[in-house]
Motif scaffolding. Structure first.
Motif, PDB file in Angstrom:
ATOM      1  N   LEU A   1      37.968  43.917  33.930  1.00 20.39           N
ATOM      2  CA  LEU A   1      37.811  45.151  33.160  1.00 20.39           C
ATOM      3  C   LEU A   1      36.465  45.816  33.475  1.00 20.39           C
ATOM      4  O   LEU A   1      36.390  47.042  33.642  1.00 20.39           O
ATOM      5  N   ILE A   2      35.400  45.029  33.576  1.00 17.57           N
ATOM      6  CA  ILE A   2      34.084  45.583  33.918  1.00 17.57           C
ATOM      7  C   ILE A   2      34.103  46.169  35.326  1.00 17.57           C
ATOM      8  O   ILE A   2      33.533  47.238  35.580  1.00 17.57           O
ATOM      9  N   GLU A   3      34.780  45.489  36.236  1.00 18.13           N
ATOM     10  CA  GLU A   3      34.877  45.996  37.612  1.00 18.13           C
ATOM     11  C   GLU A   3      35.590  47.348  37.637  1.00 18.13           C
ATOM     12  O   GLU A   3      35.174  48.269  38.339  1.00 18.13           O
ATOM     13  N   GLN A   4      36.673  47.479  36.855  1.00 17.02           N
ATOM     14  CA  GLN A   4      37.388  48.750  36.795  1.00 17.02           C
ATOM     15  C   GLN A   4      36.528  49.834  36.141  1.00 17.02           C
ATOM     16  O   GLN A   4      36.593  51.005  36.523  1.00 17.02           O
ATOM     17  N   ALA A   5      35.722  49.453  35.154  1.00 18.13           N
ATOM     18  CA  ALA A   5      34.811  50.421  34.532  1.00 18.13           C
ATOM     19  C   ALA A   5      33.786  50.921  35.552  1.00 18.13           C
ATOM     20  O   ALA A   5      33.445  52.117  35.571  1.00 18.13           O
ATOM     21  N   LEU A   6      33.310  50.028  36.418  1.00 12.30           N
ATOM     22  CA  LEU A   6      32.389  50.444  37.482  1.00 12.30           C
ATOM     23  C   LEU A   6      33.087  51.385  38.468  1.00 12.30           C
ATOM     24  O   LEU A   6      32.489  52.360  38.939  1.00 12.30           O
ATOM     25  N   ASN A   7      34.359  51.087  38.773  1.00  9.54           N
ATOM     26  CA  ASN A   7      35.122  51.997  39.632  1.00  9.54           C
ATOM     27  C   ASN A   7      35.253  53.372  38.984  1.00  9.54           C
ATOM     28  O   ASN A   7      35.161  54.407  39.652  1.00  9.54           O
ATOM     29  N   GLY A   8      35.471  53.380  37.656  1.00  8.57           N
ATOM     30  CA  GLY A   8      35.556  54.648  36.939  1.00  8.57           C
ATOM     31  C   GLY A   8      34.240  55.404  36.956  1.00  8.57           C
ATOM     32  O   GLY A   8      34.217  56.632  37.086  1.00  8.57           O
TER      33      GLY A   8
ATOM     34  N   GLY B   1      30.762  44.629  52.574  1.00 11.13           N
ATOM     35  CA  GLY B   1      30.701  43.404  51.790  1.00 11.13           C
ATOM     36  C   GLY B   1      30.524  43.673  50.305  1.00 11.13           C
ATOM     37  O   GLY B   1      30.684  44.789  49.821  1.00 11.13           O
ATOM     38  N   THR B   2      30.175  42.611  49.593  1.00 12.53           N
ATOM     39  CA  THR B   2      30.036  42.691  48.138  1.00 12.53           C
ATOM     40  C   THR B   2      28.650  42.233  47.713  1.00 12.53           C
ATOM     41  O   THR B   2      27.907  41.638  48.499  1.00 12.53           O
ATOM     42  N   VAL B   3      28.334  42.526  46.476  1.00 16.39           N
ATOM     43  CA  VAL B   3      27.075  42.087  45.887  1.00 16.39           C
ATOM     44  C   VAL B   3      27.404  41.429  44.556  1.00 16.39           C
ATOM     45  O   VAL B   3      28.353  41.823  43.872  1.00 16.39           O
ATOM     46  N   THR B   4      26.650  40.414  44.197  1.00 20.47           N
ATOM     47  CA  THR B   4      26.883  39.702  42.949  1.00 20.47           C
ATOM     48  C   THR B   4      26.047  40.321  41.839  1.00 20.47           C
ATOM     49  O   THR B   4      24.821  40.352  41.900  1.00 20.47           O
ATOM     50  N   LEU B   5      26.734  40.828  40.816  1.00 18.39           N
ATOM     51  CA  LEU B   5      26.093  41.446  39.665  1.00 18.39           C
ATOM     52  C   LEU B   5      25.949  40.414  38.548  1.00 18.39           C
ATOM     53  O   LEU B   5      26.489  39.305  38.644  1.00 18.39           O
ATOM     54  N   PRO B   6      25.223  40.734  37.472  1.00 16.31           N
ATOM     55  CA  PRO B   6      25.171  39.828  36.322  1.00 16.31           C
ATOM     56  C   PRO B   6      26.572  39.467  35.827  1.00 16.31           C
ATOM     57  O   PRO B   6      27.520  40.238  35.992  1.00 16.31           O
ATOM     58  N   LEU B   7      26.697  38.298  35.223  1.00 14.55           N
ATOM     59  CA  LEU B   7      27.959  37.717  34.756  1.00 14.55           C
ATOM     60  C   LEU B   7      28.840  37.237  35.909  1.00 14.55           C
ATOM     61  O   LEU B   7      30.013  36.935  35.725  1.00 14.55           O
ATOM     62  N   GLY B   8      28.280  37.210  37.124  1.00 10.08           N
ATOM     63  CA  GLY B   8      29.028  36.700  38.261  1.00 10.08           C
ATOM     64  C   GLY B   8      30.050  37.670  38.825  1.00 10.08           C
ATOM     65  O   GLY B   8      30.978  37.258  39.523  1.00 10.08           O
ATOM     66  N   ILE B   9      29.881  38.972  38.562  1.00  6.61           N
ATOM     67  CA  ILE B   9      30.838  39.973  39.038  1.00  6.61           C
ATOM     68  C   ILE B   9      30.577  40.262  40.511  1.00  6.61           C
ATOM     69  O   ILE B   9      29.463  40.613  40.901  1.00  6.61           O
ATOM     70  N   GLU B  10      31.604  40.106  41.344  1.00  9.58           N
ATOM     71  CA  GLU B  10      31.522  40.470  42.755  1.00  9.58           C
ATOM     72  C   GLU B  10      32.003  41.914  42.895  1.00  9.58           C
ATOM     73  O   GLU B  10      33.151  42.228  42.574  1.00  9.58           O
TER      74      GLU B  10
END
Length: 305
Positions: A6-13, A130-139
């Motif tokens: 859900l947080i990843e989708q919020a970042l996409n938004g 590539g990806t980056v690791t955000l707080p809470l372990g979000i890739e």
């Protein structure tokens, strides 16, 4: 439902919203200062994307491609402002709509002649892959995160320019009383050309940035233009702050709606039907948001009479 997803989708938004802001900001500036309805604004978004894809294919440089998108869209904006748009300022809105719709057809066919009918692809640079690791372990995608940062930085720069610089003062004065600033010695024609070029450059830059996520193709600007109009209606016509808030609301509503609604309907029907119904309602969600805002704030969130 995973909270991380859900947080990843919020970042996409959020990423979608800040890109919408770059388009809507130019559109609301043009309407606020000039009183012009510019349906060809989405074509300038397309011009920036194609210019970036062409330069990237020739040079292999993503940064040069971004510079090309800014330059090509700004130059296209200056040319059409001086040759077509300048004749429309004192005409009614129907004439403006018809003339700028004709520009959409001209840009589409001109782009087809130069680049062909097949989609082009703008590759992301290796240093943004590539990806980056955000707080809470979000890739999360490094490129999308960069888009958020660049979009927010441009928004801050635009707010600063409008509020703190001499050009910004003239733009704000032009929104309120263009005859008076003309009487004070400001070159109105030059100001209009500058505002139009700025709006075009923002749209073209957004096209280049988004072009690395999706394909670059003829007609890619028209769906985005519709969303940009929704943004400025929600935020209030002529308000940069309103365009920013409206863009974020539209980006989050659209992205989270497409993510959440199919899962909600899956509780009551089979998965395939839930996906179909949920996606359809998600497509309507931004227009329902617009209707809800206008019901209570007919001028938009930050609009003036």
């Amino acid at each position: 439902m995973s909270s991380l997803l859900l947080i990843e989708q919020a970042l996409n938004g959020l990423q979608f919203g800040v890109m919408l802001f770059l388009i809507a900001a130019g559109l609301t500036l043009i309407f606020g200062v000039m009183g012009l309805i510019n349906l060809a604004h989405g074509s300038l978004y397309m011009v920036g994307a194609f210019a970036a894809a062409g330069v990237s294919a020739l040079t292999g440089s993503f940064l040069l491609a971004l510079v090309a998108s800014l330059a090509a869209a700004a130059m296209a904006g200056v040319v059409i402002e001086m040759t077509v748009i300048r004749r429309l300022y004192d005409r009614d809105h129907l004439d403006q709509v018809l003339a700028t719709f004709a520009l959409i057809l001209i840009f589409s066919e001109g782009t087809r002649y130069l680049f062909g009918s097949f989609p082009l692809f703008l590759d992301k640079p290796e240093w943004l892959s590539g990806t980056v690791t955000l707080p809470l372990g979000i890739e999360y995608s490094l490129y999308r995160l960069t888009l958020i940062g660049v979009g927010l930085a441009l928004a801050a720069g635009l707010f600063w320019m409008i509020a703190r610089t001499r050009v910004g003062i003239r733009i704000r004065a032009g929104e309120n009383d263009r005859e008076m600033i003309g009487a004070l010695g400001v070159n109105i024609s030059r100001l209009y050309t500058l505002v139009f070029a700025l709006g075009a450059a923002l749209a073209g830059f957004a096209g280049a940035l988004v072009g690395a996520i999706q394909s670059v193709q003829i007609g890619m600007g028209e769906p985005v233009l519709i969303l940009a109009f929704v943004v400025i209606v929600i935020g209030g016509i002529g308000s940069i702050k309103g365009a920013f808030i409206g863009a974020i609301l539209v980006g989050l509503t659209d992205t989270l709606g497409r993510f959440l609604l199919p899962q909600l309907f899956a509780l009551f029907m089979n998965p395939s039907e839930a996906t179909s119904v949920g996606s359809s309602l998600a497509s309507m969600s931004i227009y329902l948001l617009m209707a809800g805002v206008l019901l209570f704030r007919p001028k938009g969130l930050f609009g003036e009479a």
